[in-house]
Write an enzyme that holds these catalytic residues in place. Structure first.
Site, PDB file in Angstrom:
ATOM      1  N   THR A 146      32.913  37.467  36.151  1.00 58.57           N
ATOM      2  CA  THR A 146      31.503  36.942  36.617  1.00 58.57           C
ATOM      3  C   THR A 146      31.170  35.385  35.723  1.00 58.57           C
ATOM      4  O   THR A 146      30.404  34.722  36.216  1.00 58.57           O
ATOM      5  CB  THR A 146      30.481  37.839  36.183  1.00 58.57           C
ATOM      6  OG1 THR A 146      30.424  38.374  34.907  1.00 58.57           O
ATOM      7  CG2 THR A 146      30.501  39.148  37.083  1.00 58.57           C
TER       8      THR A 146
ATOM      9  N   PHE B 163      34.721  39.719  41.815  1.00 56.92           N
ATOM     10  CA  PHE B 163      34.304  39.239  40.451  1.00 56.92           C
ATOM     11  C   PHE B 163      33.861  40.423  39.584  1.00 56.92           C
ATOM     12  O   PHE B 163      33.459  41.518  40.207  1.00 56.92           O
ATOM     13  CB  PHE B 163      32.910  38.299  40.662  1.00 56.92           C
ATOM     14  CG  PHE B 163      33.087  36.975  41.049  1.00 56.92           C
ATOM     15  CD1 PHE B 163      33.622  36.024  40.587  1.00 56.92           C
ATOM     16  CD2 PHE B 163      32.709  36.944  42.326  1.00 56.92           C
ATOM     17  CE1 PHE B 163      33.749  34.753  40.934  1.00 56.92           C
ATOM     18  CE2 PHE B 163      33.055  35.875  43.120  1.00 56.92           C
ATOM     19  CZ  PHE B 163      33.570  34.634  42.585  1.00 56.92           C
ATOM     20  N   CYS B 164      34.439  40.479  38.349  1.00 57.11           N
ATOM     21  CA  CYS B 164      34.349  41.686  37.588  1.00 57.11           C
ATOM     22  C   CYS B 164      34.046  41.363  36.083  1.00 57.11           C
ATOM     23  O   CYS B 164      33.849  39.999  35.877  1.00 57.11           O
ATOM     24  CB  CYS B 164      35.351  42.847  37.784  1.00 57.11           C
ATOM     25  SG  CYS B 164      37.021  42.065  37.081  1.00 57.11           S
ATOM     26  N   GLY B 165      33.990  42.164  35.261  1.00 56.39           N
ATOM     27  CA  GLY B 165      33.946  41.876  33.708  1.00 56.39           C
ATOM     28  C   GLY B 165      34.705  40.785  33.325  1.00 56.39           C
ATOM     29  O   GLY B 165      34.379  39.767  32.775  1.00 56.39           O
TER      30      GLY B 165
END
Length: 109
Positions: free
Chosen positions: A39, A7-9
């Site tokens: 996310t 999960f990232c931006g």
């Protein structure tokens, strides 16, 4: 098969890391899937849907969101952690994959 989700931006900056994690899994004979989502996915998806993954790893650039994401991961029974900045920055697929495997194993106990 194990399913690890990063999960990232925006769900895009982790693609190289995911590929290196998959390469490591293949070398070790581990049947795995690694993909990436933003996310915001965790915040909007149901616990039942989130429970379809075996492990969630949060990119260090969005580590500040861990507190907001934790209740969803816990409700789904999914182990999760923040990827160490050094491993993320060095795109250390083997180390991050081993981190995921260790989280999954610990959750089974």
């Amino acid at each position: 098969m194990i399913h690890v989700r990063l999960f990232c931006g925006a769900g895009m900056s982790t693609s190289l890391l995911a590929r290196k994690m998959l390469n490591y899994a293949e070398e070790k004979g581990i049947d795995a899937t690694v993909d990436a989502k933003p996310t915001s996915y965790v915040k909007t998806v149901s616990a039942e849907e989130l429970a379809k993954i075996d492990c969630g790893l949060i990119g260090p650039q969005v580590a500040f969101e861990k507190g907001q994401l934790a209740p969803k991961f816990e409700a789904a029974g999914v182990p999760y952690a923040v990827i160490p900045m050094q491993d993320y920055g060095m795109v250390n697929g083997p180390k991050v994959m081993q981190m995921a495997l260790d989280l999954i194993e610990a959750a089974k106990k």
